[in-house]
Each structure stands twice: as structure tokens, then as C-alpha cells.
Design an enzyme around this catalytic site. Structure first.
Site, PDB file in Angstrom:
ATOM      1  N   PRO A 169      -9.552  -8.510 -14.679  1.00 14.26           N
ATOM      2  CA  PRO A 169     -10.085  -9.442 -13.700  1.00 14.26           C
ATOM      3  C   PRO A 169     -10.564  -8.794 -12.407  1.00 14.26           C
ATOM      4  CG  PRO A 169      -7.692  -9.614 -13.844  1.00 14.26           C
ATOM      5  CD  PRO A 169      -8.141  -8.762 -14.997  1.00 14.26           C
ATOM      6  N   ASN A 170     -11.659  -9.328 -11.942  1.00 13.38           N
ATOM      7  CA  ASN A 170     -12.279  -8.970 -10.652  1.00 13.38           C
ATOM      8  C   ASN A 170     -12.991  -7.616 -10.655  1.00 13.38           C
ATOM      9  OD1 ASN A 170     -11.425 -11.379  -9.202  1.00 13.38           O
ATOM     10  ND2 ASN A 170      -9.356 -10.558  -9.446  1.00 13.38           N
ATOM     11  N   ARG A 182     -16.431  -5.701  -3.733  1.00 18.54           N
ATOM     12  CA  ARG A 182     -15.052  -6.099  -3.492  1.00 18.54           C
ATOM     13  C   ARG A 182     -14.278  -4.995  -2.780  1.00 18.54           C
ATOM     14  NH1 ARG A 182     -10.567  -5.570  -8.195  1.00 18.54           N
ATOM     15  NH2 ARG A 182      -8.890  -6.692  -7.162  1.00 18.54           N
ATOM     16  N   TYR A 193     -11.813   0.206  -3.202  1.00 18.49           N
ATOM     17  CA  TYR A 193     -12.351   0.467  -4.545  1.00 18.49           C
ATOM     18  C   TYR A 193     -13.667   1.260  -4.557  1.00 18.49           C
ATOM     19  CZ  TYR A 193      -8.794  -2.899  -5.868  1.00 18.49           C
ATOM     20  OH  TYR A 193      -7.588  -3.537  -6.046  1.00 18.49           O
ATOM     21  N   ASN A 245      -8.207  -0.558 -17.749  1.00 18.88           N
ATOM     22  CA  ASN A 245      -7.903  -0.912 -16.365  1.00 18.88           C
ATOM     23  C   ASN A 245      -7.737  -2.424 -16.377  1.00 18.88           C
ATOM     24  OD1 ASN A 245      -7.676  -1.525 -13.707  1.00 18.88           O
ATOM     25  ND2 ASN A 245      -9.515  -0.412 -13.044  1.00 18.88           N
ATOM     26  N   ALA A 302      -5.182  -6.844 -12.068  1.00 22.83           N
ATOM     27  CA  ALA A 302      -3.916  -7.470 -11.679  1.00 22.83           C
ATOM     28  C   ALA A 302      -3.018  -7.805 -12.870  1.00 22.83           C
ATOM     29  CB  ALA A 302      -4.199  -8.728 -10.868  1.00 22.83           C
ATOM     30  N   GLU A 328      -4.095   4.478 -19.329  1.00 19.21           N
ATOM     31  CA  GLU A 328      -4.149   3.462 -18.267  1.00 19.21           C
ATOM     32  C   GLU A 328      -4.882   4.048 -17.067  1.00 19.21           C
ATOM     33  OE1 GLU A 328      -0.250   2.224 -17.001  1.00 19.21           O
ATOM     34  OE2 GLU A 328      -1.029   1.007 -15.339  1.00 19.21           O
ATOM     35  N   HIS A 385      -6.528   3.248 -13.101  1.00 19.12           N
ATOM     36  CA  HIS A 385      -6.744   2.412 -11.913  1.00 19.12           C
ATOM     37  C   HIS A 385      -7.588   3.208 -10.937  1.00 19.12           C
ATOM     38  CE1 HIS A 385      -3.791  -0.452 -13.266  1.00 19.12           C
ATOM     39  NE2 HIS A 385      -3.024   0.581 -13.582  1.00 19.12           N
ATOM     40  N   ARG A 387       0.140   1.456  -2.565  1.00 21.27           N
ATOM     41  CA  ARG A 387      -0.242   0.123  -2.104  1.00 21.27           C
ATOM     42  C   ARG A 387       0.986  -0.808  -2.058  1.00 21.27           C
ATOM     43  NH1 ARG A 387      -5.454  -1.766  -5.152  1.00 21.27           N
ATOM     44  NH2 ARG A 387      -5.371  -3.307  -3.457  1.00 21.27           N
TER      45      ARG A 387
HETATM   46  C1  DQA Z   1      -6.685  -1.917  -9.927  1.00 20.08           C
HETATM   47  C2  DQA Z   1      -5.373  -2.026  -9.162  1.00 20.08           C
HETATM   48  C3  DQA Z   1      -4.745  -3.389  -9.362  1.00 20.08           C
HETATM   49  O1  DQA Z   1      -3.538  -3.483  -8.626  1.00 20.08           O
HETATM   50  C4  DQA Z   1      -5.681  -4.478  -8.856  1.00 20.08           C
HETATM   51  O2  DQA Z   1      -5.136  -5.752  -9.085  1.00 20.08           O
HETATM   52  C5  DQA Z   1      -7.047  -4.359  -9.412  1.00 20.08           C
HETATM   53  C6  DQA Z   1      -7.639  -3.032  -9.571  1.00 20.08           C
HETATM   54  C7  DQA Z   1      -7.409  -0.585  -9.657  1.00 20.08           C
HETATM   55  O3  DQA Z   1      -8.307  -0.239 -10.414  1.00 20.08           O
HETATM   56  O4  DQA Z   1      -7.099   0.096  -8.666  1.00 20.08           O
HETATM   57  O5  DQA Z   1      -7.708  -5.357  -9.690  1.00 20.08           O
HETATM   58  O6  DQA Z   1      -6.401  -1.970 -11.326  1.00 20.08           O
END
Ligand code: DQA
Length: 143
Positions: free
Chosen positions: A11-12, A19, A24, A74, A77, A98, A100, A107
């Protein structure tokens, strides 16, 4: 076995570039897809690069990745919340990396727990878009 690396984004992540650029960066998801495609092609592999905002769809996509060479995920959340995603990943036998973009350990405390990490061969965080390319190299090196 199919010669595809599955790369799933949660998501997102469709909003990358707009964003929270201080966290990011300004690289878009389309840019990351291009970077992944070239890195995979150098190894003679295809990519299946998908983004979804929906937890159940992510579970479906994880299940469908079973025949891939490896899975890079990735989960945004859902990393920190989804037992369903954990269970789906547990059913796989392919390597899982995994990724990120941000360093989740630098964080908020709620980002410090991952339901994915115990099932991952490796974890890359805090290296931005380059993390995806490093994950492809990790999968192809272990083939
Ligand atoms: C994320 C880190 C997560 O905590 C966050 O909710 C994201 C992006 C990252 O790529 O740094 O949506 O996965």
C-alpha cells in the site's frame, strides 16, 4: 521452473515520488520497475512487478509467486500488521527478500516489528530504490 522474479509492492507505494519525499525520495515506482527490469535482464530473467493497496490481493499475489525464481517484497505498512501475509509467505519454498526504501529501525517503534522478516532469506532497508536491485543480485547469486 519459470524464469521470473516476482516483485511485490504494498500500500501507498504507488505514490512514490510525491509521498513524503524526505523519507522515500523522489524516485517513482515506475523508475524502480525500470531499474529492476534492467537488473533482471542482465541475468536473463523476467520480472513480474506489481503494486496493490489491498491486503487480500497481496496474499493472492504471494501465492501466485510460488513458481518464481524468487520473491522480492516491500509490503509497506502490511509488513508491520499482516498475519495473513506472514502465513502466505510461509507456504513458499522460493527465496524471499524483504525490501524497504527507508530504514524502518530508525523510524517509529511500530515499524520495528516485521511479520515478513522471520521468513526472509535477507532484509534490505534504508538504501532507497537501490535496495530492489541489490535484492535481485542476491536472488540471482544464490541460484
Ligand atoms: C516502507 C516502510 C513501511 O514502514 C511503510 O509503511 C511503507 C514503506 C519502506 O519502503 O520504507 O509504506 O515499506
Amino acid at each position: 521452473m519459470s524464469q521470473t522474479i516476482t516483485i511485490l509492492n504494498g500500500p501507498n507505494l504507488n505514490l512514490l515520488g510525491q509521498r513524503e519525499p524526505d523519507i522515500y525520495g523522489i524516485t517513482t515506482l515506475a523508475d524502480i520497475k525500470d531499474m529492476c527490469k534492467s537488473a533482471a535482464e542482465k541475468q536473463g530473467l523476467n520480472i513480474n512487478f506489481v503494486q496493490t493497496n489491498h491486503e487480500g490481493e497481496l496474499v493472492d499475489l504471494v501465492q501466485q509467486s510460488a513458481d518464481s525464481v524468487g520473491l522480492i517484497i516491500n509490503a509497506g505498512a502490511y509488513t508491520h500488521t499482516s498475519v495473513a501475509l506472514h502465513d502466505a509467505l510461509k507456504s513458499l519454498t522460493i527465496p524471499i527478500i524483504e525490501v524497504h526504501l527507508s530504514n524502518i529501525y530508525a523510524r517509529e517503534p511500530f515499524r520495528h516489528h516485521s511479520y515478513i522478516s522471520p521468513l526472509a532469506r535477507g532484509i534490505i532497508c534504508g538504501l532507497g530504490a537501490q535496495g530492489y536491485v541489490l535484492a535481485i543480485e542476491a536472488i540471482t547469486a544464490g541460484r
